[in-house]
Write a protein that holds these residues in place. Structure first.
Motif, PDB file in Angstrom:
ATOM      1  N   ASP A   1      -6.042   3.976   6.212  1.00  0.00           N
ATOM      2  CA  ASP A   1      -5.975   4.075   4.852  1.00  0.00           C
ATOM      3  C   ASP A   1      -4.751   4.508   4.577  1.00  0.00           C
ATOM      4  O   ASP A   1      -4.564   5.558   4.026  1.00  0.00           O
ATOM      5  CB  ASP A   1      -7.214   5.013   4.251  1.00  0.00           C
TER       6      ASP A   1
ATOM      7  N   ASP B   1      -2.490   4.071  10.802  1.00  0.00           N
ATOM      8  CA  ASP B   1      -3.377   4.763   9.494  1.00  0.00           C
ATOM      9  C   ASP B   1      -4.329   3.944   9.131  1.00  0.00           C
ATOM     10  O   ASP B   1      -3.777   2.858   8.366  1.00  0.00           O
ATOM     11  CB  ASP B   1      -2.352   5.461   8.559  1.00  0.00           C
TER      12      ASP B   1
ATOM     13  N   THR C   1      -1.577   5.245   2.306  1.00  0.00           N
ATOM     14  CA  THR C   1      -1.520   5.835   0.983  1.00  0.00           C
ATOM     15  C   THR C   1      -0.103   5.769   0.383  1.00  0.00           C
ATOM     16  O   THR C   1       1.052   5.528   1.346  1.00  0.00           O
ATOM     17  CB  THR C   1      -1.937   7.444   0.688  1.00  0.00           C
TER      18      THR C   1
ATOM     19  N   ALA D   1       0.893  -1.304  -0.208  1.00  0.00           N
ATOM     20  CA  ALA D   1       0.129   0.184  -0.056  1.00  0.00           C
ATOM     21  C   ALA D   1       0.883   1.326   0.047  1.00  0.00           C
ATOM     22  O   ALA D   1       0.379   2.248  -0.584  1.00  0.00           O
ATOM     23  CB  ALA D   1      -0.902   0.092   1.139  1.00  0.00           C
TER      24      ALA D   1
END
Length: 254
Positions: free
Chosen positions: A114, A112, A116, A54
């Motif tokens: 999500d 976190d 990035t 990710a």
């Protein structure tokens, strides 16, 4: 899915550590500890692999990922050196530390939710982050070995020679030798990490690098004094534990 791996790794460490301590309480050495730790390591790899994909880089963004990476590095160093130096009990004593680090990472808001992709990657930054945290893993294991020494030293002084823990702990000299070797290993990795920190592209973060250098200097002093002047086993062990706990403050500046 990444959280499932992290929860699994934390539960495996908790169960493995609890079963190991139960065996010690009954005067037996848990031969299954290393297998529990292998399972923890695999689950940690699952988490880091998903987060790494990710991020598109080494998953060391934020305190949560750093704590999990630190727990993974501690597990890795244990699996590499524990069986080699016949220190299988390091796994029993390391399990609570792993549970603590990963338990903090599991607190809502620490990780976190999500992740990035990192906009740009810098090889020196990646080296600085990875080698520093790997070094911390070895230093954490040195601290764990030192705790084992202090426990054994206390039992000797209190004449608790019949306890299951005393009968299963490695000899005092073996614990000190392993602690010094782990200290050298961790400091060597930390040296590479700090050196890479001076070569990486920096946009702020000066306070973090200053703190990292301060930690490196403190460990260099401990290594130098232990190697050339000598320290009693108790003083060496206390300094290993105190210095590791104090050095964790560097992560507050990440």
């Amino acid at each position: 899915m990444d959280l499932a791996f992290l929860i699994a790794a934390t539960l495996l460490a908790a169960v493995g550590g609890a079963l190991g301590m139960r065996s010690l309480h009954h005067g037996r050495r848990s031969k299954a500890t290393v297998f529990w730790m292998i399972a923890v390591f695999v689950a940690q790899l699952g988490f880091l692999s998903i987060r790494g994909q990710a991020r598109g880089a080494c998953p060391l963004v934020g305190i949560g990922e750093i704590l999990v990476f630190l727990a993974w590095s501690l597990t890795l160093i244990y699996l590499l050196v524990g069986p080699t130096y016949r220190l299988s009990l390091l796994g029993v004593f390391s399990a609570p530390v792993i549970v603590l680090f990963q338990g903090v990472a599991l607190i809502p808001g620490v990780l976190d939710p999500d992740p990035t992709k990192v906009a740009t990657t810098d090889a020196w930054r990646e080296t600085h982050s990875a080698m520093s945290v790997l070094g911390y893993g070895a230093l954490a294991l040195a601290a764990v070995s030192s705790v084992m020494f202090l426990v054994l030293d206390r039992q000797l002084k209190d004449h608790h020679l019949a306890s299951g823990l005393f009968r299963n702990l490695p000899p005092v000299r073996e614990l000190l030798v392993s602690g010094r070797r782990l200290l050298w290993l961790g400091w060597g990795m930390l040296t590479i990490g700090v050196a890479a920190g001076f070569l990486m592209e920096r946009d702020g973060g000066g306070a973090h690098l200053v703190a990292a250098v301060a930690v490196w200097v403190a460990y260099a002093a401990l290594v130098g004094v232990a190697q050339f002047r000598g320290l009693t086993g108790r003083k060496f062990s206390v300094l290993c534990v105190v210095l590791f706990v104090a050095s964790l403050s560097v992560f507050a500046l990440v």
